[in-house]
Design a protein around this motif. Structure first.
Motif, PDB file in Angstrom:
ATOM      1  N   GLN A   1      38.500 -41.388 -38.708  1.00 48.10           N
ATOM      2  CA  GLN A   1      37.560 -41.841 -37.686  1.00 48.10           C
ATOM      3  C   GLN A   1      37.503 -40.859 -36.524  1.00 48.10           C
ATOM      4  O   GLN A   1      36.424 -40.564 -35.993  1.00 48.10           O
ATOM      5  CB  GLN A   1      37.965 -43.235 -37.204  1.00 48.10           C
ATOM      6  CG  GLN A   1      37.852 -44.289 -38.283  1.00 48.10           C
ATOM      7  CD  GLN A   1      38.542 -45.600 -37.923  1.00 48.10           C
ATOM      8  OE1 GLN A   1      38.424 -46.582 -38.641  1.00 48.10           O
ATOM      9  NE2 GLN A   1      39.283 -45.618 -36.840  1.00 48.10           N
ATOM     10  N   ALA A   2      38.659 -40.336 -36.117  1.00 50.65           N
ATOM     11  CA  ALA A   2      38.699 -39.399 -34.997  1.00 50.65           C
ATOM     12  C   ALA A   2      37.964 -38.108 -35.334  1.00 50.65           C
ATOM     13  O   ALA A   2      37.229 -37.562 -34.497  1.00 50.65           O
ATOM     14  CB  ALA A   2      40.139 -39.113 -34.615  1.00 50.65           C
ATOM     15  N   MET A   3      38.151 -37.609 -36.559  1.00 47.24           N
ATOM     16  CA  MET A   3      37.485 -36.375 -36.963  1.00 47.24           C
ATOM     17  C   MET A   3      35.968 -36.547 -36.953  1.00 47.24           C
ATOM     18  O   MET A   3      35.228 -35.675 -36.489  1.00 47.24           O
ATOM     19  CB  MET A   3      37.958 -35.965 -38.360  1.00 47.24           C
ATOM     20  CG  MET A   3      37.252 -34.738 -38.925  1.00 47.24           C
ATOM     21  SD  MET A   3      37.484 -33.288 -37.897  1.00 47.24           S
ATOM     22  CE  MET A   3      36.574 -32.071 -38.825  1.00 47.24           C
ATOM     23  N   THR A   4      35.497 -37.671 -37.458  1.00 45.08           N
ATOM     24  CA  THR A   4      34.058 -37.925 -37.476  1.00 45.08           C
ATOM     25  C   THR A   4      33.506 -38.034 -36.066  1.00 45.08           C
ATOM     26  O   THR A   4      32.434 -37.505 -35.753  1.00 45.08           O
ATOM     27  CB  THR A   4      33.755 -39.209 -38.258  1.00 45.08           C
ATOM     28  OG1 THR A   4      34.438 -39.177 -39.506  1.00 45.08           O
ATOM     29  CG2 THR A   4      32.274 -39.350 -38.504  1.00 45.08           C
ATOM     30  N   LEU A   5      34.236 -38.719 -35.194  1.00 41.34           N
ATOM     31  CA  LEU A   5      33.813 -38.867 -33.807  1.00 41.34           C
ATOM     32  C   LEU A   5      33.744 -37.511 -33.105  1.00 41.34           C
ATOM     33  O   LEU A   5      32.751 -37.185 -32.435  1.00 41.34           O
ATOM     34  CB  LEU A   5      34.780 -39.797 -33.072  1.00 41.34           C
ATOM     35  CG  LEU A   5      34.592 -39.928 -31.560  1.00 41.34           C
ATOM     36  CD1 LEU A   5      33.222 -40.491 -31.238  1.00 41.34           C
ATOM     37  CD2 LEU A   5      35.688 -40.793 -30.954  1.00 41.34           C
ATOM     38  N   ILE A   6      34.787 -36.701 -33.259  1.00 41.74           N
ATOM     39  CA  ILE A   6      34.819 -35.393 -32.606  1.00 41.74           C
ATOM     40  C   ILE A   6      33.717 -34.486 -33.154  1.00 41.74           C
ATOM     41  O   ILE A   6      33.064 -33.753 -32.400  1.00 41.74           O
ATOM     42  CB  ILE A   6      36.209 -34.748 -32.789  1.00 41.74           C
ATOM     43  CG1 ILE A   6      37.250 -35.526 -31.973  1.00 41.74           C
ATOM     44  CG2 ILE A   6      36.196 -33.286 -32.367  1.00 41.74           C
ATOM     45  CD1 ILE A   6      38.674 -35.081 -32.204  1.00 41.74           C
ATOM     46  N   SER A   7      33.480 -34.551 -34.465  1.00 39.94           N
ATOM     47  CA  SER A   7      32.402 -33.747 -35.055  1.00 39.94           C
ATOM     48  C   SER A   7      31.051 -34.148 -34.484  1.00 39.94           C
ATOM     49  O   SER A   7      30.210 -33.284 -34.179  1.00 39.94           O
ATOM     50  CB  SER A   7      32.391 -33.917 -36.577  1.00 39.94           C
ATOM     51  OG  SER A   7      33.582 -33.437 -37.154  1.00 39.94           O
ATOM     52  N   ALA A   8      30.827 -35.450 -34.315  1.00 45.09           N
ATOM     53  CA  ALA A   8      29.568 -35.924 -33.753  1.00 45.09           C
ATOM     54  C   ALA A   8      29.374 -35.446 -32.316  1.00 45.09           C
ATOM     55  O   ALA A   8      28.287 -35.000 -31.926  1.00 45.09           O
ATOM     56  CB  ALA A   8      29.526 -37.454 -33.803  1.00 45.09           C
ATOM     57  N   VAL A   9      30.436 -35.520 -31.524  1.00 41.52           N
ATOM     58  CA  VAL A   9      30.355 -35.062 -30.133  1.00 41.52           C
ATOM     59  C   VAL A   9      30.111 -33.560 -30.086  1.00 41.52           C
ATOM     60  O   VAL A   9      29.296 -33.065 -29.286  1.00 41.52           O
ATOM     61  CB  VAL A   9      31.647 -35.439 -29.373  1.00 41.52           C
ATOM     62  CG1 VAL A   9      31.646 -34.814 -27.984  1.00 41.52           C
ATOM     63  CG2 VAL A   9      31.770 -36.953 -29.254  1.00 41.52           C
ATOM     64  N   LEU A  10      30.806 -32.803 -30.939  1.00 41.19           N
ATOM     65  CA  LEU A  10      30.615 -31.354 -30.970  1.00 41.19           C
ATOM     66  C   LEU A  10      29.182 -30.992 -31.363  1.00 41.19           C
ATOM     67  O   LEU A  10      28.578 -30.092 -30.772  1.00 41.19           O
ATOM     68  CB  LEU A  10      31.599 -30.710 -31.947  1.00 41.19           C
ATOM     69  CG  LEU A  10      33.045 -30.601 -31.472  1.00 41.19           C
ATOM     70  CD1 LEU A  10      33.935 -30.076 -32.585  1.00 41.19           C
ATOM     71  CD2 LEU A  10      33.150 -29.685 -30.257  1.00 41.19           C
ATOM     72  N   TYR A  11      28.638 -31.697 -32.359  1.00 39.16           N
ATOM     73  CA  TYR A  11      27.253 -31.455 -32.749  1.00 39.16           C
ATOM     74  C   TYR A  11      26.320 -31.698 -31.568  1.00 39.16           C
ATOM     75  O   TYR A  11      25.402 -30.910 -31.305  1.00 39.16           O
ATOM     76  CB  TYR A  11      26.864 -32.382 -33.903  1.00 39.16           C
ATOM     77  CG  TYR A  11      26.883 -31.715 -35.250  1.00 39.16           C
ATOM     78  CD1 TYR A  11      25.869 -30.853 -35.626  1.00 39.16           C
ATOM     79  CD2 TYR A  11      27.901 -31.959 -36.163  1.00 39.16           C
ATOM     80  CE1 TYR A  11      25.884 -30.241 -36.875  1.00 39.16           C
ATOM     81  CE2 TYR A  11      27.929 -31.357 -37.409  1.00 39.16           C
ATOM     82  CZ  TYR A  11      26.899 -30.503 -37.762  1.00 39.16           C
ATOM     83  OH  TYR A  11      26.910 -29.890 -38.978  1.00 39.16           O
ATOM     84  N   GLY A  12      26.537 -32.796 -30.846  1.00 41.71           N
ATOM     85  CA  GLY A  12      25.692 -33.103 -29.698  1.00 41.71           C
ATOM     86  C   GLY A  12      25.788 -32.046 -28.617  1.00 41.71           C
ATOM     87  O   GLY A  12      24.764 -31.616 -28.049  1.00 41.71           O
ATOM     88  N   LEU A  13      27.001 -31.599 -28.314  1.00 37.80           N
ATOM     89  CA  LEU A  13      27.191 -30.575 -27.285  1.00 37.80           C
ATOM     90  C   LEU A  13      26.577 -29.242 -27.706  1.00 37.80           C
ATOM     91  O   LEU A  13      25.961 -28.536 -26.890  1.00 37.80           O
ATOM     92  CB  LEU A  13      28.681 -30.405 -26.990  1.00 37.80           C
ATOM     93  CG  LEU A  13      29.366 -31.590 -26.300  1.00 37.80           C
ATOM     94  CD1 LEU A  13      30.865 -31.340 -26.174  1.00 37.80           C
ATOM     95  CD2 LEU A  13      28.756 -31.836 -24.920  1.00 37.80           C
ATOM     96  N   ILE A  14      26.745 -28.894 -28.985  1.00 32.94           N
ATOM     97  CA  ILE A  14      26.166 -27.639 -29.470  1.00 32.94           C
ATOM     98  C   ILE A  14      24.643 -27.693 -29.394  1.00 32.94           C
ATOM     99  O   ILE A  14      23.990 -26.716 -28.988  1.00 32.94           O
ATOM    100  CB  ILE A  14      26.636 -27.356 -30.908  1.00 32.94           C
ATOM    101  CG1 ILE A  14      28.127 -26.985 -30.905  1.00 32.94           C
ATOM    102  CG2 ILE A  14      25.822 -26.226 -31.538  1.00 32.94           C
ATOM    103  CD1 ILE A  14      28.752 -26.932 -32.278  1.00 32.94           C
ATOM    104  N   ASN A  15      24.051 -28.822 -29.756  1.00 30.92           N
ATOM    105  CA  ASN A  15      22.599 -28.961 -29.641  1.00 30.92           C
ATOM    106  C   ASN A  15      22.142 -28.831 -28.196  1.00 30.92           C
ATOM    107  O   ASN A  15      21.085 -28.246 -27.906  1.00 30.92           O
ATOM    108  CB  ASN A  15      22.155 -30.313 -30.208  1.00 30.92           C
ATOM    109  CG  ASN A  15      22.050 -30.298 -31.718  1.00 30.92           C
ATOM    110  OD1 ASN A  15      21.723 -29.285 -32.306  1.00 30.92           O
ATOM    111  ND2 ASN A  15      22.341 -31.416 -32.337  1.00 30.92           N
ATOM    112  N   LEU A  16      22.924 -29.399 -27.272  1.00 32.86           N
ATOM    113  CA  LEU A  16      22.587 -29.302 -25.855  1.00 32.86           C
ATOM    114  C   LEU A  16      22.618 -27.849 -25.388  1.00 32.86           C
ATOM    115  O   LEU A  16      21.705 -27.383 -24.694  1.00 32.86           O
ATOM    116  CB  LEU A  16      23.566 -30.150 -25.030  1.00 32.86           C
ATOM    117  CG  LEU A  16      23.413 -30.073 -23.509  1.00 32.86           C
ATOM    118  CD1 LEU A  16      22.039 -30.564 -23.085  1.00 32.86           C
ATOM    119  CD2 LEU A  16      24.509 -30.875 -22.824  1.00 32.86           C
TER     120      LEU A  16
END
Length: 326
Positions: free
Chosen positions: A295-310
């Motif tokens: 769960q933590a890996m999926t959450l961190i990946s989602a946040v990283l994707y969002g930050l990279i898109n930003l």
């Protein structure tokens, strides 16, 4: 948009981990444990609670900044991630650097010399890069460069077992070796990093090459490119100063998404090369039916994707003032 996206990913991941095969309580206690002991573990970890209560407890835990406890390692997920993330980051940065160093010049030359031998080679390499499975490529490279030729060390870990890791500064062995002046560790780290980075870079290399080529072909046909040539500018100046900058915006989107994909998708490569990163850690967690790290890996990946898109969207305005946000 990051907030609802991350919330949805948290819920979906939580539900999916609960339907994984295997009983985590039995994994913790062992197959031969007494039923009453297994029931006690289920109660202690809340596995016997209704699903929505488990989800609510997990959400409250996240708001406190607690990613959970990985029982298969005996440490908190946050501490495990902190110790393993530099390895994954180093592998990702190396593979992205290799991909860009090859893809950008190859895409530019292929577009500026359309239908030449270089153009045909770039298209063939792009097809190969997107179609060859990286696990097969990894095993092939290990067989060739380690087993047959003996040019590279055994594909196990980030550094040879008989060499001490460099002084810990950033956690990135290449950077730490350079900062501490440890040339022995630098050489060993580079040898261990080369094959997994090449394997992981292949797909990104192919995608970026195709995108650069397509964008450059479109830009080359624009009026401002013909005007620049009519003013007497050299072909090199026209291609690199005017063409490349204008073709980078769609390419930048792909590069950003690929970087996020590399960070979260190095599981196969890390498993093949016994690379002690987050990908191999999550693989171990899945095999152990340990929910928290997954769960933590999926959450961190989602946040990283969002930050990279930003970051990518903000870079649009740097490359092209016409799309700046006022």
């Amino acid at each position: 948009m990051m907030i609802p996206s991350v919330a949805g990913i948290i819920i979906i991941t939580f539900i999916l981990t609960r339907v994984l095969p295997g009983d985590p309580a039995l994994m913790i206690t062992g197959e031969q444990a007494l039923p009453e002991f297994v029931d006690k573990v289920r109660e202690e970890y809340g596995f016997n609670e209704p699903l929505f209560i488990q989800l609510w407890d997990y959400m409250k835990q996240l708001f406190r900044g607690d990613l959970g406890f990985a029982w298969h390692t005996g440490h908190s997920v946050a501490s495990d991630f902190a110790s393993r993330f530099p390895a994954t980051l180093e592998l990702t940065l190396a593979s992205m650097a290799i991909a860009l160093i090859v893809a950008v010049p190859l895409g530019i030359v292929a577009a500026s010399k359309q239908n030449s031998i270089v153009d045909h080679i770039s298209r063939v390499l792009s097809i190969i890069g997107t179609s060859v499975p990286i696990f097969w490529l990894g095993l092939l490279l290990i067989t060739l460069f380690y087993s047959k030729l003996g040019w590279l060390p055994a594909p196990i870990g980030r550094i040879s077992g008989n060499i001490n890791p460099p002084t810990h500064i950033t956690g990135l062995y290449i950077a730490d070796s350079l900062l501490s002046g440890d040339l022995v560790a630098l050489k060993s780290s580079l040898h261990h990093l080369l094959l997994p980075a090449i394997c992981l870079s292949m797909s990104t290399m192919a995608i970026v090459t195709k995108m650069i080529r397509a964008s450059m072909l479109e830009v080359i046909r624009q009026d401002f490119m013909r005007t620049a040539k009519a003013k007497g500018l050299s072909e090199r100046a026209v291609i690199y100063k005017h063409g490349l900058i204008n073709s980078l915006i769609p390419t930048l989107t792909v590069i950003g998404l690929q970087f996020g994909a590399l960070l979260g998708g190095a599981v196969i490569i890390e498993t093949i090369f016994v690379w002690p990163g987050i990908g191999s850690y999550v693989t171990e967690s899945i095999l152990s039916a340990d929910y928290a790290p997954i769960q933590a890996m999926t959450l961190i990946s989602a946040v990283l994707y969002g930050l990279i898109n930003l970051v990518v969207e903000l870079l649009y305005g740097v490359l092209d003032p016409r799309v700046r946000y006022e």
